[in-house]
Design an enzyme around this catalytic site. Structure first.
Site, PDB file in Angstrom:
ATOM      1  N   HIS A  71       0.849  -1.021  -0.162  1.00  0.00           N
ATOM      2  CA  HIS A  71      -0.107   0.058   0.018  1.00  0.00           C
ATOM      3  C   HIS A  71       0.903   1.169   0.005  1.00  0.00           C
ATOM      4  CE1 HIS A  71      -3.225   2.178   0.656  1.00  0.00           C
ATOM      5  NE2 HIS A  71      -3.698   1.767   1.676  1.00  0.00           N
TER       6      HIS A  71
ATOM      7  N   HIS B 152      -2.055  -1.972  -9.809  1.00  0.00           N
ATOM      8  CA  HIS B 152      -3.023  -1.550  -8.740  1.00  0.00           C
ATOM      9  C   HIS B 152      -4.410  -2.203  -8.793  1.00  0.00           C
ATOM     10  CE1 HIS B 152      -5.675   1.364  -6.758  1.00  0.00           C
ATOM     11  NE2 HIS B 152      -4.670   1.912  -6.321  1.00  0.00           N
TER      12      HIS B 152
ATOM     13  N   ASP C   7       3.105   5.857  -6.524  1.00  0.00           N
ATOM     14  CA  ASP C   7       4.002   5.489  -5.715  1.00  0.00           C
ATOM     15  C   ASP C   7       5.359   5.893  -6.560  1.00  0.00           C
ATOM     16  OD1 ASP C   7       3.076   5.870  -3.152  1.00  0.00           O
ATOM     17  OD2 ASP C   7       2.015   3.666  -3.408  1.00  0.00           O
TER      18      ASP C   7
HETATM   19  N1  CMC Z   1       5.302  -6.491 -10.243  1.00  0.00           N
HETATM   20  C1  CMC Z   1       5.013  -7.762 -10.781  1.00  0.00           C
HETATM   21  N2  CMC Z   1       4.015  -8.424 -11.291  1.00  0.00           N
HETATM   22  C2  CMC Z   1       2.974  -7.815 -10.572  1.00  0.00           C
HETATM   23  C3  CMC Z   1       2.964  -6.614  -9.954  1.00  0.00           C
HETATM   24  C4  CMC Z   1       4.268  -6.136  -9.654  1.00  0.00           C
HETATM   25  N3  CMC Z   1       4.256  -4.554  -8.845  1.00  0.00           N
HETATM   26  N4  CMC Z   1       1.678  -6.167  -9.490  1.00  0.00           N
HETATM   27  C5  CMC Z   1       0.966  -7.265 -10.081  1.00  0.00           C
HETATM   28  N5  CMC Z   1       1.652  -8.141 -10.590  1.00  0.00           N
HETATM   29  C6  CMC Z   1       0.998  -9.351 -11.084  1.00  0.00           C
HETATM   30  C7  CMC Z   1       0.736 -10.482 -10.207  1.00  0.00           C
HETATM   31  O1  CMC Z   1       1.991 -11.205  -9.821  1.00  0.00           O
HETATM   32  C8  CMC Z   1      -0.167 -11.302 -10.658  1.00  0.00           C
HETATM   33  O2  CMC Z   1       0.403 -12.150 -11.764  1.00  0.00           O
HETATM   34  P1  CMC Z   1      -0.444 -13.547 -11.816  1.00  0.00           P
HETATM   35  O3  CMC Z   1      -1.607 -13.144 -12.672  1.00  0.00           O
HETATM   36  O4  CMC Z   1       0.558 -14.206 -12.919  1.00  0.00           O
HETATM   37  O5  CMC Z   1      -0.380 -14.238 -10.710  1.00  0.00           O
HETATM   38  C9  CMC Z   1      -0.815 -10.181 -11.576  1.00  0.00           C
HETATM   39  O6  CMC Z   1       0.019  -9.226 -11.720  1.00  0.00           O
HETATM   40  C10 CMC Z   1      -2.167  -9.700 -10.725  1.00  0.00           C
HETATM   41  O7  CMC Z   1      -1.684  -9.049  -9.621  1.00  0.00           O
HETATM   42  P2  CMC Z   1      -2.531  -9.168  -8.270  1.00  0.00           P
HETATM   43  O8  CMC Z   1      -1.660  -9.326  -7.171  1.00  0.00           O
HETATM   44  O9  CMC Z   1      -3.581 -10.282  -8.351  1.00  0.00           O
HETATM   45  O10 CMC Z   1      -3.212  -7.625  -8.081  1.00  0.00           O
HETATM   46  P3  CMC Z   1      -3.660  -7.108  -7.077  1.00  0.00           P
HETATM   47  O11 CMC Z   1      -4.798  -6.435  -7.404  1.00  0.00           O
HETATM   48  O12 CMC Z   1      -4.031  -8.117  -6.074  1.00  0.00           O
HETATM   49  O13 CMC Z   1      -2.563  -6.321  -6.253  1.00  0.00           O
HETATM   50  C11 CMC Z   1      -1.011  -4.312  -5.848  1.00  0.00           C
HETATM   51  C12 CMC Z   1      -2.421  -4.867  -6.572  1.00  0.00           C
HETATM   52  C13 CMC Z   1      -0.763  -3.016  -6.036  1.00  0.00           C
HETATM   53  C14 CMC Z   1      -1.030  -5.041  -4.383  1.00  0.00           C
HETATM   54  C15 CMC Z   1       0.010  -5.059  -6.815  1.00  0.00           C
HETATM   55  O14 CMC Z   1      -0.031  -4.465  -7.911  1.00  0.00           O
HETATM   56  C16 CMC Z   1       1.388  -4.906  -6.144  1.00  0.00           C
HETATM   57  O15 CMC Z   1       1.789  -5.365  -5.127  1.00  0.00           O
HETATM   58  N6  CMC Z   1       1.975  -3.746  -6.704  1.00  0.00           N
HETATM   59  C17 CMC Z   1       3.659  -3.358  -6.075  1.00  0.00           C
HETATM   60  C18 CMC Z   1       3.140  -2.545  -4.829  1.00  0.00           C
HETATM   61  C19 CMC Z   1       2.668  -1.299  -5.154  1.00  0.00           C
HETATM   62  O16 CMC Z   1       3.068  -0.409  -6.001  1.00  0.00           O
HETATM   63  N7  CMC Z   1       1.887  -0.731  -4.220  1.00  0.00           N
HETATM   64  C20 CMC Z   1       0.964   0.585  -4.160  1.00  0.00           C
HETATM   65  C21 CMC Z   1      -0.143   0.491  -5.012  1.00  0.00           C
HETATM   66  S1  CMC Z   1      -0.954   2.358  -5.220  1.00  0.00           S
HETATM   67  C22 CMC Z   1      -0.894   3.238  -3.981  1.00  0.00           C
HETATM   68  C23 CMC Z   1      -1.436   2.625  -2.651  1.00  0.00           C
HETATM   69  O17 CMC Z   1      -2.626   1.812  -2.689  1.00  0.00           O
HETATM   70  O18 CMC Z   1      -1.038   2.970  -1.648  1.00  0.00           O
END
Ligand code: CMC
Length: 435
Positions: free
Chosen positions: A268, A307, A363
Site C-alpha cells: 500500500h 493497482h 508511488d
Molecule cells: N510487479 C510484478 N508483477 C505484478 C505486480 C508488480 N508490481 N503487481 C501485480 N503483479 C502481477 C501478479 O503477480 C499477478 O500475476 P499472475 O496473474 O501471473 O499471478 C497479476 O499481476 C495480478 O496481480 P494481483 O496481485 O492479483 O493484483 P492485486 O490487485 O491483488 O494487487 C497491488 C495490487 C498494488 C498490491 C500489486 O499490483 C502490487 O503488489 N504492486 C506493487 C506494490 C505497489 O506499488 N503498491 C502501491 C499501490 S498504489 C498506492 C497505494 O495503494 O497505496
C-alpha cells in the site's frame, strides 16, 4: 422504469428467486433467503480480499480504473491539482463542496488553530530510539492522541466529531515533522501559524538557526499538489481499515492510527519507500533489463507498478511526473529518475506487464521527488499519511452518518475440525498447591 432483477435458480432445490439489482449490484443479504431447508443458514458469498464486494455506498471519490479517471466529489483530480489548495480540497472531501473564499480563509484558520501538540506528547515522541522508523512513530503518536482527548469517544456527537477532525488535520504535519527531526537528532520546531499549511510543515521540518525560515515556494506548491493527489482514494486497504475500526465506534485517533498502520504496508503506501530501495538495488540504467527479467521470473515485484483498481495509467502518476519537473528545477535532477524512466519504458512494452495491465501507480515517481527535496526513504509513507488523514476522516464521517452501516463483521467458511472430544481418561490435573 422496470425494476432490474437477477433471476437465480438453485439447482439443489429447483426453486427460482428474483433478486433486485441496484446500480448493477446485488445485495449479498438477498442470497440468504436461498436455502435447502428451513434449518439451512442460507447462501453466503465468498470473496477473499474484497475482489468483487462493495462494502459501502459513498459519494466522496470516484475512480474508473479502466479509463484512468479519478474525481473527488465530481471534480477531476487534474483540475483540483491545477487550481486548488490542499486545504480547500480537504474541505471538499469532508463537506462535499469547495469552500467560497471567506469560508476557505476561516477553514484554514481553524485548522491552523490546532497545529500545536501537547508538551507531554512531545515528550512521548522523545522516548523513541533515534533510529525508530518515522511511520512507527507516527502511528503510535496518533494513537496516543486518543488519551489526550477522551471526549473523542463520543463519536455520535457531530459537534465533537468536527473538533477531532480539525485537531487531526492540524496536528498530523506537526507529528510527522517531529518524527523527522527526531531521527536526525534535531530540536523540534513549533508550528508557526503565520505560514500556510504546507509552508508551516516545511518550516517545522527544515528550520535551523535562521530567525525567519523562508519556504521555497516551488517546493511548497509541489508538496501541496502531492498532498491533493494523496488525499483520498475510495475504499483502499487503509480507508477500509478506518471504516472497519470506526464501525466498532473506536475514537477517531485510534481508528486513524489503525488506518495509518495499514498504509505502512509495502503493498500500500509503503510502496513509495520500496521503490527507492528497488532503484538503489538496480543501481544504473544498464541494470534495468536484468531486473525486469527477475520480476518476470517472479523473484520480486516491480514496486510502484500495478493497482487493484487502475488497469490503465494511474492519473496521479502522470501529475506526479509533471510535478517532478518543477521540483528538479530547484533541487537538480534526482539521478534515480533515469533508472525509473527506463524501467517504465521497458515495462510498458513488455508483454508480461501489458497482459496484466500493470502501469506505474502514484508511488512510482513520488519517492524520487521526496528524495530530491531532501527526505530519506523512511519518511515517504509519512508524507503520504498526512494528506490521507483527510480521506480517512471523510470516510469515517460518511460511515457514521450512514444508517445502513453496522459493526463490520465478515463471515467465514469454517474448514477446521468437526466436533470432537478430549480423549478419556483426561490427562491428570496437577493439584493446586495450598500455602
Ligand atoms: N510487479 C510484478 N508483477 C505484478 C505486480 C508488480 N508490481 N503487481 C501485480 N503483479 C502481477 C501478479 O503477480 C499477478 O500475476 P499472475 O496473474 O501471473 O499471478 C497479476 O499481476 C495480478 O496481480 P494481483 O496481485 O492479483 O493484483 P492485486 O490487485 O491483488 O494487487 C497491488 C495490487 C498494488 C498490491 C500489486 O499490483 C502490487 O503488489 N504492486 C506493487 C506494490 C505497489 O506499488 N503498491 C502501491 C499501490 S498504489 C498506492 C497505494 O495503494 O497505496
Amino acid at each position: 422504469m422496470k425494476e432490474e432483477t437477477l433471476l437465480v435458480r438453485d439447482n439443489r432445490t429447483g426453486k427460482t428467486y428474483d433478486l433486485p439489482l441496484f446500480k448493477g449490484t446485488v445485495r449479498a443479504m438477498d442470497f440468504r433467503q436461498i436455502k435447502t431447508d428451513p434449518e439451512d443458514f442460507g447462501l453466503m458469498t465468498y470473496d477473499p480480499a474484497f475482489m468483487n464486494t462493495a462494502s459501502t455506498m459513498s459519494s466522496i471519490t470516484f475512480i474508473d480504473g479502466d479509463k484512468g479517471i479519478l474525481r473527488y466529489r465530481g471534480y477531476p483530480i487534474e483540475e483540483l491539482a491545477e487550481t486548488c489548495s490542499f486545504l480547500d480540497v480537504a474541505y471538499l472531501l469532508l463537506f462535499g463542496e469547495l469552500p467560497p473564499a471567506e469560508e476557505s480563509r476561516e477553514w484554514a484558520d481553524k485548522v491552523n488553530h490546532h497545529t500545536m501538540i501537547h508538551e507531554n506528547l512531545k515528550k512521548f515522541m522523545e522516548g523513541f530510539r533515534h533510529d525508530a522508523h518515522p511511520m512507527g512513530m507516527f502511528v503510535s503518536t496518533v494513537s496516543a492522541l486518543s488519551t489526550f482527548y477522551p471526549e473523542a469517544r463520543d463519536v455520535k456527537n457531530k459537534q465533537a466529531r468536527k473538533i477531532q477532525i480539525l485537531r487531526l488535520i492540524g496536528k498530523v504535519p506537526t507529528i510527522a515533522a517531529y518524527a523527522y527531526r527526531h531521527s536526525l537528532g534535531l530540536p523540534y520546531v513549533y508550528p508557526d501559524n503565520a505560514f500556510g499549511y504546507t509552508e508551516n510543515f516545511l518550516n517545522m521540518l527544515w528550520r535551523m538557526t535562521e530567525t525567519r525560515y523562508k519556504p521555497n515556494p516551488v517546493l511548497a506548491s509541489a508538496l501541496d499538489v502531492l498532498f491533493i493527489l494523496h488525499a483520498d482514494h475510495e475504499q483502499n486497504c487503509s480507508a477500509n481499515t478506518m471504516r472497519c475500526v470506526g464501525s466498532a465506534h473506536a475514537d477517531p485517533y485510534l481508528s486513524l492510527a489503525a488506518a495509518a498502520a495499514a498504509l505502512a504496508g509495502p503493498l500500500h503506501g509503503g510502496a513509495n519507500e520500496e521503490v527507492l530501495r528497488m532503484l538503489d538495488e538496480i543501481g544504473t540504467v544498464s541494470g534495468v533489463p536484468a531486473f525486469v527479467e527477475k520480476v518476470k521470473r517472479g523473484e520480486c515485484k516491480l514496486m510502484g507498478f500495478g493497482h487493484r483498481v487502475y488497469k490503465n495509467y494511474d492519473p496521479r502518476a502522470r501529475i506526479v511526473k509533471q510535478t517532478a519537473e518543477e521540483v528538479f528545477k530547484v533541487t537538480g535532477v534526482n539521478p534515480k529518475l533515469e533508472i525509473a524512466m527506463e524501467l517504465e519504458r521497458i515495462a510498458l512494452r513488455d508483454e508480461y506487464f501489458t497482459r496484466r495491465k500493470l502501469y506505474p501507480n502514484v508511488d512510482f515517481y513520488s519517492g524520487i521527488i521526496y528524495q530530491a527535496m531532501g527526505f530519506s526513504p523512511d519518511m515517504f509513507t509519512v508524507l503520504f499519511a498526512i494528506p490521507r488523514t483527510v480521506g480517512w476522516l471523510a470516510q469515517w464521517q460518511e460511515l457514521l452518518d450512514d444508517p445502513e452501516q453496522k459493526i463490520a463483521r465478515p463471515r467465514q467458511i469454517f474448514t477446521g475440525q468437526a466436533l470432537r472430544h478430549v480423549a478419556t481418561p483426561a490427562p491428570e490435573k496437577v493439584p493446586v498447591a495450598v500455602a
